[in-house]
Design a protein around this motif. Structure first.
Motif, PDB file in Angstrom:
ATOM      1  N   UNK A  46       0.817  -1.217   0.000  1.00  0.00           N
ATOM      2  CA  UNK A  46       0.000   0.000   0.000  1.00  0.00           C
ATOM      3  C   UNK A  46       0.855   1.274   0.000  1.00  0.00           C
ATOM      4  N   UNK A  47       1.948   1.364   0.779  1.00  0.00           N
ATOM      5  CA  UNK A  47       2.758   2.596   0.725  1.00  0.00           C
ATOM      6  C   UNK A  47       3.248   2.937  -0.680  1.00  0.00           C
ATOM      7  N   UNK A  48       3.703   1.945  -1.449  1.00  0.00           N
ATOM      8  CA  UNK A  48       4.174   2.203  -2.811  1.00  0.00           C
ATOM      9  C   UNK A  48       3.008   2.541  -3.740  1.00  0.00           C
ATOM     10  N   UNK A  49       1.876   1.877  -3.542  1.00  0.00           N
ATOM     11  CA  UNK A  49       0.681   2.158  -4.346  1.00  0.00           C
ATOM     12  C   UNK A  49       0.216   3.595  -4.125  1.00  0.00           C
ATOM     13  N   UNK A  50       0.179   4.007  -2.864  1.00  0.00           N
ATOM     14  CA  UNK A  50      -0.260   5.367  -2.534  1.00  0.00           C
ATOM     15  C   UNK A  50       0.714   6.398  -3.098  1.00  0.00           C
ATOM     16  N   UNK A  51       1.990   6.114  -2.974  1.00  0.00           N
ATOM     17  CA  UNK A  51       3.012   7.033  -3.490  1.00  0.00           C
ATOM     18  C   UNK A  51       2.824   7.265  -4.995  1.00  0.00           C
ATOM     19  N   UNK A  52       2.542   6.177  -5.729  1.00  0.00           N
ATOM     20  CA  UNK A  52       2.343   6.313  -7.174  1.00  0.00           C
ATOM     21  C   UNK A  52       1.044   7.045  -7.494  1.00  0.00           C
ATOM     22  N   UNK A  53       0.000   6.763  -6.737  1.00  0.00           N
ATOM     23  CA  UNK A  53      -1.272   7.465  -6.944  1.00  0.00           C
ATOM     24  C   UNK A  53      -1.097   8.964  -6.744  1.00  0.00           C
ATOM     25  N   UNK A  54      -0.357   9.338  -5.725  1.00  0.00           N
ATOM     26  CA  UNK A  54      -0.121  10.764  -5.453  1.00  0.00           C
ATOM     27  C   UNK A  54       0.703  11.408  -6.566  1.00  0.00           C
ATOM     28  N   UNK A  55       1.719  10.690  -7.041  1.00  0.00           N
ATOM     29  CA  UNK A  55       2.535  11.239  -8.127  1.00  0.00           C
ATOM     30  C   UNK A  55       1.728  11.353  -9.408  1.00  0.00           C
ATOM     31  N   UNK A  56       0.885  10.338  -9.658  1.00  0.00           N
ATOM     32  CA  UNK A  56       0.040  10.379 -10.844  1.00  0.00           C
ATOM     33  C   UNK A  56      -0.917  11.553 -10.841  1.00  0.00           C
ATOM     34  N   UNK A  57      -1.538  11.807  -9.693  1.00  0.00           N
ATOM     35  CA  UNK A  57      -2.455  12.954  -9.620  1.00  0.00           C
ATOM     36  C   UNK A  57      -1.690  14.279  -9.635  1.00  0.00           C
ATOM     37  N   UNK A  58      -0.457  14.277  -9.140  1.00  0.00           N
ATOM     38  CA  UNK A  58       0.405  15.463  -9.303  1.00  0.00           C
ATOM     39  C   UNK A  58       0.580  15.795 -10.780  1.00  0.00           C
ATOM     40  N   UNK A  59       0.869  14.755 -11.571  1.00  0.00           N
ATOM     41  CA  UNK A  59       1.069  14.938 -13.013  1.00  0.00           C
ATOM     42  C   UNK A  59      -0.199  15.470 -13.669  1.00  0.00           C
ATOM     43  N   UNK A  60      -1.339  14.922 -13.293  1.00  0.00           N
ATOM     44  CA  UNK A  60      -2.615  15.393 -13.839  1.00  0.00           C
ATOM     45  C   UNK A  60      -2.809  16.886 -13.578  1.00  0.00           C
ATOM     46  N   UNK A  61      -2.527  17.290 -12.351  1.00  0.00           N
ATOM     47  CA  UNK A  61      -2.737  18.697 -11.984  1.00  0.00           C
ATOM     48  C   UNK A  61      -1.718  19.610 -12.671  1.00  0.00           C
TER      49      UNK A  61
END
Length: 466
Positions: free
Chosen positions: A310-325
């Protein structure tokens, strides 16, 4: 630093969980799938496990198999608790549907305080939850307070905060219930603070974690969460209609009594006694025989999540939404889009929402002309998701560029006969030669883009387009 191909390539190279996409079945490698927050992809292991179950367990063992299957809702619940929910063994069950579990837990909480007459929720809560609450309020003659958090220009659009709900709290509150993550905007609510605040009024909170599980750190134990429900077919990749889950903190399991008293909740199940005596552990919240096929789907997916962590999954989700924004700021804002999701990565999940006056028809054009799947939600919002296990940064980037292209070039204007007032299926079936919405088509039509052919399938007028 502006987003470009080199930056995206570097993110893919640094992605520690990028190889897990190989564990999933990909039918069309050209499809850009940014809708894993609605339905996750199919794990290959699920195919193997289900076939093995049908042949070597159900097929061979028949009714004798129940000797091993009888406790599987608890076994799957423990897997989920430890690897996704951040909870203890014996605090979760994988069973039934989210709506059934929601009704069960909400009704049990209300029964704890029979003299109280008020339920609190919010206007942006998922429709099913609100509808269930309406039914409960009508049945028990309770007052349903729906907090308005849908003001488009509000600073914290849809987000639930202690300051927002404090004016509505008093000693008449029988139940409070919210989403962990707002299904439309992707805003992440502060579970710990809200649960603690509501507990000051001797009231329990039921959380719906459907859009959060598998994309954010839930940490139910650390956050001292009382009760929760959720589905398993989004980021948990367990398939359409897969069984949902419920979570009940151990200290509450003896106190709470759900209204549907099934035989799986009976203390001595196979005594077949004349009266119901509730099992005092998590089994007391199970109604009946679980879907073993569904549970095996859940197990297969959670094993992948366990490996990825989960920590790695969350980290990627946050980076992905960073890219979107970042992409929104760089390219989409000037095209008339409005960001509806918090910029703070700790206040959002694995998807963002962007508003545009042509959002609905743009989402149809993306599917039909560009092979990009996002989804549309009223009012005028497109949700874009980073499903960490199955979405690469390159796929996300290409999808964002397609959104820009369709909007900038007004590709959606090629669609004729679109009526905003009609209900259409989200897949959208369009005759590429004429641009018209069609009723029934079963043929291949050449795309205006030379390198791409699109096959159109039979559809009815009722579900032809969104």
């Amino acid at each position: 630093m502006p987003i470009d191909s080199a930056k995206i390539k570097n993110l893919d190279q640094l992605d520690k969980i990028s190889t897990f996409i190989e564990d999933f079945y990909i039918h069309d490698s050209s499809l850009i799938y940014l809708d894993g927050n609605s339905l996750g992809r199919l794990p290959k292991e699920t195919i193997t496990d289900i076939n093995d179950f049908m042949l070597n367990e159900w097929g061979d063992q028949l009714v004798n198999g129940w000797e091993n299957w009888i406790n599987e809702a608890q076994i799957s619940g423990d897997l989920l608790a430890e690897n996704v929910l951040g909870a203890k063994k014996g605090e979760a069950l994988v069973c039934d549907t989210t709506s059934v579990n929601f009704y069960q837990l909400c009704s049990a909480v209300i029964k704890l305080n029979p003299g109280r007459k008020t339920i609190i929720t919010d206007a942006a809560n998922f429709p099913t939850d609100r509808y269930v609450l309406e039914g409960i309020a009508d049945t028990f003659d309770l007052k349903l307070v729906v907090i308005d958090n849908e003001e488009i220009d509000a600073k914290d659009y849809e987000r639930i905060t202690p300051d927002l709900i404090r004016p509505y709290l008093n000693n008449d509150i029988a139940l409070a219930t919210f989403q962990v993550l707002q299904y439309r905007s992707g805003a992440l609510n502060p579970m710990r603070e809200i649960t603690s605040l509501i507990r000051e009024y001797d009231c329990l909170t039921v959380w719906d974690a459907s859009h959060a599980a598998g994309s954010v750190n839930l940490d139910f134990a650390k956050n001292n969460i009382d009760l929760a429900v959720g589905c398993t077919y989004k980021y948990l990749c367990s398939g359409p209609g897969s069984p949902a889950y419920l979570y009940v903190k151990k200290s509450l399991q003896k106190k709470l009594q759900v209204p549907i008293q099934g035989w799986f909740a009976q203390k001595d199940q196979f005594e077949m006694g004349p009266k119901f005596i509730k099992s005092e552990d998590i089994r007391g919240f199970q109604i009946a025989s679980p879907s073993i096929l569904g549970l095996r789907c859940v197990n297969a997916a959670i094993k992948i999540i366990n490996k990825a962590s989960i920590p790695e999954i969350v980290k990627k989700a946050q980076k992905g939404t960073d890219i979107m924004i970042e992409f929104y700021d760089q390219w989409l804002k000037s095209l008339g889009y409005k960001l509806m999701t918090p910029r703070d990565k700790n206040k959002r999940g694995g998807h963002i929402s962007i508003m545009h006056e042509n959002a609905r028809i743009i989402s149809v054009a993306l599917r039909n002309f560009e092979n990009v799947i996002v989804d549309y939600r009223k009012p005028n919002q497109i949700r874009i998701a980073m499903s960490p296990l199955t979405t690469s940064f390159s796929e996300l980037y290409e999808g964002l560029k397609k959104i820009r292209y369709v909007t900038e070039n007004k590709t959606f204007e090629k669609i004729k006969g679109f009526d905003e007032k009609k209900n259409y299926s989200e897949s959208g079936i369009i005759n590429r030669k004429s641009g018209e919405l069609v009723h029934e088509v079963t043929r291949e039509i050449k795309s205006e883009t030379p390198e791409k052919d699109i096959t159109f399938y039979n559809c009815t007028e009722k579900n032809r387009v969104v």
